[in-house]
Design a protein around this motif. Structure first.
Motif, PDB file in Angstrom:
ATOM      1  N   THR A 283      38.459  33.332  48.707  1.00  0.00           N
ATOM      2  CA  THR A 283      38.535  34.848  48.454  1.00  0.00           C
ATOM      3  C   THR A 283      37.147  35.552  48.484  1.00  0.00           C
ATOM      4  N   HIS A 284      36.433  34.471  47.977  1.00  0.00           N
ATOM      5  CA  HIS A 284      34.854  35.308  47.968  1.00  0.00           C
ATOM      6  C   HIS A 284      34.423  35.235  49.517  1.00  0.00           C
ATOM      7  N   VAL A 285      34.567  34.583  50.101  1.00  0.00           N
ATOM      8  CA  VAL A 285      34.131  34.570  51.575  1.00  0.00           C
ATOM      9  C   VAL A 285      34.852  35.874  52.219  1.00  0.00           C
ATOM     10  N   SER A 286      36.213  35.909  52.094  1.00  0.00           N
ATOM     11  CA  SER A 286      36.955  36.833  52.876  1.00  0.00           C
ATOM     12  C   SER A 286      36.536  38.188  52.236  1.00  0.00           C
ATOM     13  N   GLY A 287      35.977  38.099  51.062  1.00  0.00           N
ATOM     14  CA  GLY A 287      35.657  39.365  50.533  1.00  0.00           C
ATOM     15  C   GLY A 287      34.390  39.961  51.301  1.00  0.00           C
ATOM     16  N   ASN A 288      33.416  39.102  51.442  1.00  0.00           N
ATOM     17  CA  ASN A 288      32.124  39.380  51.974  1.00  0.00           C
ATOM     18  C   ASN A 288      32.392  39.802  53.639  1.00  0.00           C
ATOM     19  N   VAL A 289      33.533  39.187  54.223  1.00  0.00           N
ATOM     20  CA  VAL A 289      33.660  39.506  55.349  1.00  0.00           C
ATOM     21  C   VAL A 289      34.333  40.966  55.665  1.00  0.00           C
ATOM     22  N   ALA A 290      35.291  41.223  54.759  1.00  0.00           N
ATOM     23  CA  ALA A 290      36.106  42.348  55.070  1.00  0.00           C
ATOM     24  C   ALA A 290      36.727  43.189  53.832  1.00  0.00           C
ATOM     25  N   GLU A 291      35.911  43.100  52.709  1.00  0.00           N
ATOM     26  CA  GLU A 291      36.320  43.388  51.250  1.00  0.00           C
ATOM     27  C   GLU A 291      36.755  45.063  51.744  1.00  0.00           C
ATOM     28  N   LEU A 292      37.524  45.741  51.100  1.00  0.00           N
ATOM     29  CA  LEU A 292      37.856  47.065  51.287  1.00  0.00           C
ATOM     30  C   LEU A 292      36.758  47.829  50.757  1.00  0.00           C
ATOM     31  N   THR A 293      36.421  48.900  51.718  1.00  0.00           N
ATOM     32  CA  THR A 293      35.075  49.899  51.523  1.00  0.00           C
ATOM     33  C   THR A 293      35.337  51.386  51.204  1.00  0.00           C
ATOM     34  N   ASN A 294      34.716  52.071  50.589  1.00  0.00           N
ATOM     35  CA  ASN A 294      35.024  53.415  50.547  1.00  0.00           C
ATOM     36  C   ASN A 294      36.496  53.743  49.911  1.00  0.00           C
ATOM     37  N   ASN A 295      37.065  52.797  48.956  1.00  0.00           N
ATOM     38  CA  ASN A 295      38.158  52.985  48.419  1.00  0.00           C
ATOM     39  C   ASN A 295      38.069  53.157  47.015  1.00  0.00           C
ATOM     40  N   THR A 296      36.934  53.561  46.421  1.00  0.00           N
ATOM     41  CA  THR A 296      36.508  53.783  44.964  1.00  0.00           C
ATOM     42  C   THR A 296      37.007  52.487  44.036  1.00  0.00           C
ATOM     43  N   THR A 297      36.990  51.386  44.490  1.00  0.00           N
ATOM     44  CA  THR A 297      37.378  50.278  43.887  1.00  0.00           C
ATOM     45  C   THR A 297      36.195  49.100  44.186  1.00  0.00           C
ATOM     46  N   GLY A 298      35.827  48.657  43.095  1.00  0.00           N
ATOM     47  CA  GLY A 298      35.075  47.314  43.098  1.00  0.00           C
ATOM     48  C   GLY A 298      33.859  47.268  44.270  1.00  0.00           C
ATOM     49  N   MET A 299      33.963  46.427  44.988  1.00  0.00           N
ATOM     50  CA  MET A 299      32.556  46.286  45.888  1.00  0.00           C
ATOM     51  C   MET A 299      32.949  46.508  47.417  1.00  0.00           C
ATOM     52  N   ALA A 300      32.113  46.286  48.121  1.00  0.00           N
ATOM     53  CA  ALA A 300      32.258  46.470  49.638  1.00  0.00           C
ATOM     54  C   ALA A 300      32.539  45.254  50.441  1.00  0.00           C
ATOM     55  N   GLY A 301      32.900  45.424  51.677  1.00  0.00           N
ATOM     56  CA  GLY A 301      32.867  44.182  52.688  1.00  0.00           C
ATOM     57  C   GLY A 301      32.243  44.974  53.797  1.00  0.00           C
ATOM     58  N   ILE A 302      31.781  43.650  54.769  1.00  0.00           N
ATOM     59  CA  ILE A 302      31.036  44.151  56.101  1.00  0.00           C
ATOM     60  C   ILE A 302      31.860  44.681  57.126  1.00  0.00           C
ATOM     61  N   ALA A 303      32.785  44.051  57.678  1.00  0.00           N
ATOM     62  CA  ALA A 303      33.465  44.628  58.558  1.00  0.00           C
ATOM     63  C   ALA A 303      34.981  45.140  57.840  1.00  0.00           C
ATOM     64  N   TYR A 304      35.050  46.015  57.108  1.00  0.00           N
ATOM     65  CA  TYR A 304      35.977  46.484  56.143  1.00  0.00           C
ATOM     66  C   TYR A 304      37.229  46.879  56.539  1.00  0.00           C
ATOM     67  N   LYS A 305      37.530  47.324  57.699  1.00  0.00           N
ATOM     68  CA  LYS A 305      38.453  47.362  58.738  1.00  0.00           C
ATOM     69  C   LYS A 305      38.923  46.262  59.500  1.00  0.00           C
ATOM     70  N   ALA A 306      38.364  45.339  59.529  1.00  0.00           N
ATOM     71  CA  ALA A 306      38.857  44.030  60.303  1.00  0.00           C
ATOM     72  C   ALA A 306      39.810  43.417  59.494  1.00  0.00           C
ATOM     73  N   LYS A 307      40.771  42.633  60.136  1.00  0.00           N
ATOM     74  CA  LYS A 307      41.624  41.903  59.421  1.00  0.00           C
ATOM     75  C   LYS A 307      41.591  40.520  58.995  1.00  0.00           C
ATOM     76  N   VAL A 308      41.516  39.967  57.931  1.00  0.00           N
ATOM     77  CA  VAL A 308      41.257  38.580  57.695  1.00  0.00           C
ATOM     78  C   VAL A 308      42.662  37.710  57.745  1.00  0.00           C
ATOM     79  N   LEU A 309      42.662  36.801  58.514  1.00  0.00           N
ATOM     80  CA  LEU A 309      43.569  35.740  58.579  1.00  0.00           C
ATOM     81  C   LEU A 309      43.157  34.625  57.841  1.00  0.00           C
ATOM     82  N   PRO A 310      43.876  34.457  56.699  1.00  0.00           N
ATOM     83  CA  PRO A 310      43.411  33.188  56.059  1.00  0.00           C
ATOM     84  C   PRO A 310      44.096  32.044  56.280  1.00  0.00           C
TER      85      PRO A 310
END
Length: 645
Positions: A283-310
């Motif tokens: 979860t932590h790694v996935s968040g760094n890769v693509a956590e949602l960003t500019n959504n007034t929530t929590g933290m940011a991700g790098i490629a925040y509109k990419a899709k993570v396939l866990p």
């Protein structure tokens, strides 16, 4: 949402080695084999055998099993325990065909290290065999814990306070989390500026890890499309053996007695490997890769509109190399028997994994990675956390991978990070201690921050937390690759190959602020420069990096006297373009020009940073602002604004 942020340091680690060997001259054909993964106190009942093309064993499971049975018989003549009748003769059984084409064969009881060594050598003596290795259990390295802290630009509320690792390495002093002191940020990945060029749209990133948990700040649209590749129920935590759809993290705790090595031959907890609560590492790694960003929530991700396939490959006590190899094949679009083909093929794979043993061309992991790269998938892996040469570890030494070391906020090599000529580049993974020292005071600035879960065993409340390690540096590079791929796709440019992506990353890496104590690659990943160069906008050798600005948004600038260049895109019809600097320390001057060949307008007031250049009716195009100073300066506000048409 949990009301606390927990800082933990974690890097998943594979115990996977590949020390190739061959038989004496004149023995044909030669087979390679790996016995370097065998540990004196270990026990082994799974073996990966790659038979040669054209042999019956390659295509016939019964023949493959019979060949191992014959090797077991020959082993009895060389093993003192078997020869003396002190141990029962094991029986071979076929497990499955791997996605790489190798076969997994099991024996009916655990073998000692010496017995397994003898069996591997006997299997390798078969002319039909190309390579053989033990299917070892992969485990995470020990966490580096940090004290809990309480939480209190993009509009994600924790981004500014915690995620130094996304910002430019320009020396700006930052006070992170609950820290009492500020630290000059010279180790960031420059992701924030890259957001002006790309957001990761249209790219799928496979995260091969512990899986993913429910979290309101992560796009989980591909969570059910992911897959759990862990077959063994003891490792997966499910009631029965077998793989299942969905990339969900069920937990990887080892605090129950059944995980004690003294209670179970598969157990991993002993004096050198203490029991752990669930890590939620994926979860932590996935968040760094693509956590949602500019959504007034929590933290940011790098490629925040990419899709993570866990893709879940690590569970209780880790995960087997055979399962991880299959996961690499599947995630990159290859076929694995017994698993539905992946309909969301990953353009980049993140493996925050590493461990003992050189990776040779013949290893099952190398075969899987080679296949992924041939299908156009870039593979990014952690260099490892052993403070050792990464040439001694796998899969970071596998051919073709992008191996990532870790640096802290000051730009120094993290004291735990592996190093060596096999490292491609470094990225911010956190230095744990103040000023990235090897010991001392644990600080918030010593960690990479992202999504996490509060559960001790099973997942419970979604939260945010910090981890430090090459596992956390790796998703910074993976996310940057996703930004690059999305940018070229959006510009209708040819998709760069994995080899070209590696060159783009190394050629744009930010120079280390000082020479590292060990070799850790070309520099620190610079997401903005890498995306810019992928788009064909390279500033050219010897020219300074260019930081993109947005209308009306100020940034901080710090430097040692060298020029810093900023750019802004001005639309046709804009009016009153104003460039300003203010505040901070030092004495800066500015120069402004339209395009790289335009004439300059300067402002150079003495003994002040309050500089201004105004253009009443600016021409459209790219305008550049250059900040210079005869000496060091810090925390100077840089602002460009114009009236939009």
């Amino acid at each position: 949402m949990g009301n606390r942020i927990v800082a933990r340091a974690l890097v998943a680690s594979l115990i996977l080695a590949a020390a190739p060997a061959s038989f004496a001259a004149g023995a044909a054909p030669h087979a390679t084999f790996n016995v370097s993964t065998l540990r004196t106190q270990g026990s082994y009942d799974r073996f990966i055998v790659k038979y040669r093309d054209g042999t019956t064993q390659r295509t016939n499971a019964a023949a493959a099993t019979q060949a191992v049975s014959a090797a077991l018989s020959r082993t009895a003549a060389t093993s003192s325990s078997l020869r003396a009748g002190k141990a029962a003769m094991p029986v071979a059984s076929y497990a499955r065909k791997l996605g790489t084409g190798a076969d997994l064969v099991r024996v009916s009881r655990k073998l000692t290290a010496s017995e397994a060594d003898a069996l591997i050598r006997q299997i390798a003596s078969d002319p039909a065999v190309a390579h053989v290795q033990a299917d070892v259990m992969m485990q995470k390295v020990r966490d580096i814990p940090a004290a809990a802290v309480s939480p209190v630009v993009v509009d994600d509320p924790y981004y500014q306070r915690y995620q130094w690792h996304f910002r430019a390495p320009d020396g700006t002093a930052e006070k992170i989390g609950s820290d009492a002191s500020s630290y000059a940020n010279k180790g960031g990945s420059n992701v924030a500026n890259a957001w002006n060029l790309s957001d990761g749209t249209g790219v799928t990133v496979a995260v091969l890890d512990t899986g993913i948990t429910n979290h309101p700040d992560i796009d989980l649209s591909l969570a059910d499309a992911g897959y759990d590749f862990i077959i063994d129920s003891y490792v997966s935590g499910r009631a029965t053996d077998g793989r299942v759809s969905g990339g969900w993290d069920l937990g990887d705790w080892t605090t129950e007695d059944k995980y004690l090595a003294s209670n179970n031959p598969n157990g991993c907890v002993d004096a050198n490997n203490p029991a752990e609560d669930s890590s939620w590492h994926g979860t932590h790694v996935s968040g760094n890769v693509a956590e949602l960003t500019n959504n007034t929530t929590g933290m940011a991700g790098i490629a925040y509109k990419a899709k993570v396939l866990p893709v879940r490959v690590l569970g209780h006590c880790g995960g087997y190399s055979s399962d991880i190899a299959d996961a690499i094949v599947w995630a990159s679009g290859g076929h694995v028997d017994g698993v539905p083909d992946n309909t969301h093929v990953a353009q980049v794979i993140n493996m925050s994994l590493g461990g003992e043993g050189k990776c040779s061309d013949d290893d099952v992991t190398a075969d899987a990675i080679s296949g992924a790269i041939s299908r156009g998938t870039t593979v990014v892996v952690a260099a490892g956390n052993e403070n050792d040469d990464t040439a001694n570890y796998s899969p970071s030494s596998c051919p073709g991978v992008i191996a990532v070391a870790s640096n802290g906020i000051t730009g120094k090599r993290a004291y735990y990070s592996n190093y060596g000529t096999g490292v491609t580049l470094s990225a911010p993974g956190g230095g744990v201690y103040a000023n990235d020292a090897s010991s001392g005071t644990v600080v918030s600035a010593g960690f990479s921050w992202s999504a996490i879960n509060d559960g001790t065993h099973e997942p419970t409340t979604a939260d945010y937390g910090g981890m430090a390690g090459t596992s956390q540096a790796t998703p910074h590079v993976t996310g940057t690759v996703a930004l690059m791929l999305a940018a070229v796709k959006g510009a209708s440019l040819p998709t760069p190959t994995p080899a070209q992506i590696k060159t783009l990353l190394t050629s744009t890496a930010h120079a280390f602020p000082s020479t590292p104590d060990k070799v850790i690659g070309a520099g620190i990943v610079d997401a903005y420069a890498a995306v810019n160069k992928a788009l064909g906008n390279d500033t050219g050798p010897g020219e300074p990096d260019v930081t993109a600005l947005t209308n009306g948004t100020s940034v901080k600038a710090s430097g040692d006297g060298s020029a810093k260049v900023f750019s802004i895109e001005v639309p046709s019809g804009a009016r009153t373009l104003v460039f300003t600097t203010s505040g901070g320390t030092g004495d800066v001057s500015i120069a402004v020009k339209n395009g790289t060949a335009g004439s300059e307008t300067t402002s150079a007031k003495k003994a002040t940073n309050n500089e201004t250049v105004t253009v009443a009716r600016p021409a459209s195009g790219t305008w550049y602002l250059t900040v210079t100073s005869p000496a060091s300066y810090a925390n100077v506000n840089v602002l460009v604004r114009f009236t939009a048409p």
